[in-house]
Motif scaffolding. Structure first.
Motif, PDB file in Angstrom:
ATOM      1  N   THR A 198       0.783  -1.219   0.105  1.00  0.00           N
ATOM      2  CA  THR A 198      -0.087  -0.054  -0.142  1.00  0.00           C
ATOM      3  C   THR A 198       0.878   1.161  -0.023  1.00  0.00           C
ATOM      4  OG1 THR A 198      -1.571  -1.307   1.477  1.00  0.00           O
ATOM      5  CG2 THR A 198      -1.857   1.407   1.085  1.00  0.00           C
ATOM      6  N   TYR A 199       0.407   2.369  -0.814  1.00  0.00           N
ATOM      7  CA  TYR A 199       1.281   3.505  -0.981  1.00  0.00           C
ATOM      8  C   TYR A 199       0.369   4.455  -0.488  1.00  0.00           C
ATOM      9  CZ  TYR A 199       4.476   0.561  -3.866  1.00  0.00           C
ATOM     10  OH  TYR A 199       5.310  -0.464  -4.192  1.00  0.00           O
ATOM     11  N   ASN A 200       1.110   5.732  -0.282  1.00  0.00           N
ATOM     12  CA  ASN A 200       0.478   7.085  -0.238  1.00  0.00           C
ATOM     13  C   ASN A 200      -0.025   7.845  -1.608  1.00  0.00           C
ATOM     14  OD1 ASN A 200      -0.475   9.489   0.708  1.00  0.00           O
ATOM     15  ND2 ASN A 200       1.108   9.809   2.318  1.00  0.00           N
ATOM     16  N   LEU A 201      -1.177   7.713  -1.575  1.00  0.00           N
ATOM     17  CA  LEU A 201      -1.680   8.347  -2.975  1.00  0.00           C
ATOM     18  C   LEU A 201      -1.187   9.893  -3.177  1.00  0.00           C
ATOM     19  CD1 LEU A 201      -5.432   7.413  -3.116  1.00  0.00           C
ATOM     20  CD2 LEU A 201      -3.393   6.582  -4.565  1.00  0.00           C
ATOM     21  N   ASN A 202      -1.119  10.584  -2.221  1.00  0.00           N
ATOM     22  CA  ASN A 202      -0.699  11.944  -2.214  1.00  0.00           C
ATOM     23  C   ASN A 202       0.890  12.044  -2.549  1.00  0.00           C
ATOM     24  OD1 ASN A 202      -2.853  13.464  -1.808  1.00  0.00           O
ATOM     25  ND2 ASN A 202      -2.632  13.213   0.317  1.00  0.00           N
ATOM     26  N   ASP A 203       1.479  11.081  -1.885  1.00  0.00           N
ATOM     27  CA  ASP A 203       3.222  10.934  -2.217  1.00  0.00           C
ATOM     28  C   ASP A 203       3.520  10.693  -3.601  1.00  0.00           C
ATOM     29  OD1 ASP A 203       3.745  11.682   0.216  1.00  0.00           O
ATOM     30  OD2 ASP A 203       4.212   9.643   0.756  1.00  0.00           O
ATOM     31  N   LEU A 204       2.495   9.560  -4.114  1.00  0.00           N
ATOM     32  CA  LEU A 204       2.593   9.108  -5.643  1.00  0.00           C
ATOM     33  C   LEU A 204       1.962  10.111  -6.573  1.00  0.00           C
ATOM     34  CD1 LEU A 204       1.124   5.529  -5.467  1.00  0.00           C
ATOM     35  CD2 LEU A 204       3.509   6.268  -5.801  1.00  0.00           C
ATOM     36  N   LEU A 205       1.242  10.859  -6.288  1.00  0.00           N
ATOM     37  CA  LEU A 205       0.853  12.018  -7.118  1.00  0.00           C
ATOM     38  C   LEU A 205       1.863  13.045  -7.358  1.00  0.00           C
ATOM     39  CD1 LEU A 205      -2.925  12.620  -6.024  1.00  0.00           C
ATOM     40  CD2 LEU A 205      -2.247  11.741  -8.242  1.00  0.00           C
ATOM     41  N   GLN A 206       2.850  13.370  -6.275  1.00  0.00           N
ATOM     42  CA  GLN A 206       3.886  14.308  -6.523  1.00  0.00           C
ATOM     43  C   GLN A 206       4.943  13.662  -7.213  1.00  0.00           C
ATOM     44  OE1 GLN A 206       3.402  17.346  -5.364  1.00  0.00           O
ATOM     45  NE2 GLN A 206       1.532  16.599  -4.742  1.00  0.00           N
ATOM     46  N   LYS A 207       4.963  12.437  -7.299  1.00  0.00           N
ATOM     47  CA  LYS A 207       6.117  11.732  -8.051  1.00  0.00           C
ATOM     48  C   LYS A 207       6.096  11.534  -9.694  1.00  0.00           C
ATOM     49  CE  LYS A 207       8.942   7.487  -7.000  1.00  0.00           C
ATOM     50  NZ  LYS A 207       8.769   6.378  -6.167  1.00  0.00           N
ATOM     51  N   HIS A 208       7.084  11.779 -10.204  1.00  0.00           N
ATOM     52  CA  HIS A 208       6.864  11.661 -11.665  1.00  0.00           C
ATOM     53  C   HIS A 208       6.849  10.210 -12.074  1.00  0.00           C
ATOM     54  CE1 HIS A 208       8.436  15.898 -12.694  1.00  0.00           C
ATOM     55  NE2 HIS A 208       9.330  15.665 -11.649  1.00  0.00           N
ATOM     56  N   VAL A 209       6.064   9.824 -13.118  1.00  0.00           N
ATOM     57  CA  VAL A 209       5.628   8.744 -13.830  1.00  0.00           C
ATOM     58  C   VAL A 209       7.000   8.073 -14.043  1.00  0.00           C
ATOM     59  CG1 VAL A 209       4.498   7.493 -15.366  1.00  0.00           C
ATOM     60  CG2 VAL A 209       3.436   9.418 -14.383  1.00  0.00           C
ATOM     61  N   CYS A 210       7.877   8.617 -14.483  1.00  0.00           N
ATOM     62  CA  CYS A 210       8.952   7.770 -15.021  1.00  0.00           C
ATOM     63  C   CYS A 210      10.086   7.597 -13.760  1.00  0.00           C
ATOM     64  CB  CYS A 210       9.943   8.731 -16.061  1.00  0.00           C
ATOM     65  SG  CYS A 210      10.572  10.290 -15.229  1.00  0.00           S
ATOM     66  N   ALA A 211       9.590   7.989 -12.594  1.00  0.00           N
ATOM     67  CA  ALA A 211      10.343   7.500 -11.336  1.00  0.00           C
ATOM     68  C   ALA A 211       9.530   6.617 -10.549  1.00  0.00           C
ATOM     69  CB  ALA A 211      10.615   8.928 -10.526  1.00  0.00           C
ATOM     70  N   MET A 212       8.338   6.187 -10.959  1.00  0.00           N
ATOM     71  CA  MET A 212       7.670   5.400 -10.262  1.00  0.00           C
ATOM     72  C   MET A 212       8.136   3.692 -10.657  1.00  0.00           C
ATOM     73  SD  MET A 212       3.746   6.442 -10.293  1.00  0.00           S
ATOM     74  CE  MET A 212       3.166   7.912  -9.950  1.00  0.00           C
TER      75      MET A 212
END
Length: 110
Positions: free
Chosen positions: A3-17
């Motif tokens: 499980t991940y924090n949605l707000n943290d993922l939204l701040q992250k670039h897609v290419c870094a995920m």
């Protein structure tokens, strides 16, 4: 699946995920739309703009001289933006202002 924090993922670039983070984000799209993260202005209706004295004449269905009188009267000044010779009129607001003036007993078209 982690499980991940949605707000943290939204701040992250897609290419870094990682692939797992991306899949988690995509699987939670319904949660994202419920939180209204998309700040679109769907409530705002599009403005109907007309240009020039001819535009005023079209709005009110009158002649060019009468449109000039309406503009000079100041009744629809709130709907008019003028820079130099360029005149832009918010048609819906102009009609609303004219209706208000008529209710107050002011003559719109002289």
């Amino acid at each position: 699946m982690k499980t991940y924090n949605l707000n943290d993922l939204l701040q992250k670039h897609v290419c870094a995920m990682t692939g797992e983070e991306f899949i988690f984000l995509m699987s939670n799209l319904s949660v994202l739309s419920d939180k209204s993260i998309n700040h679109s202005t769907d409530d705002e209706k599009p403005r109907h703009l007309v240009y020039g004295i001819k535009g005023i004449a079209d709005i009110f269905g009158c002649s060019i001289p009468t449109a000039n009188r309406i503009k000079r009267s100041g009744i629809i000044d709130g709907a008019i933006t003028q820079v130099g010779r360029k005149i832009v009129i918010d048609a819906d607001l102009a009609l609303e202002l004219a209706a208000k003036a008529k209710k107050q007993g002011k003559e719109v078209c002289a």
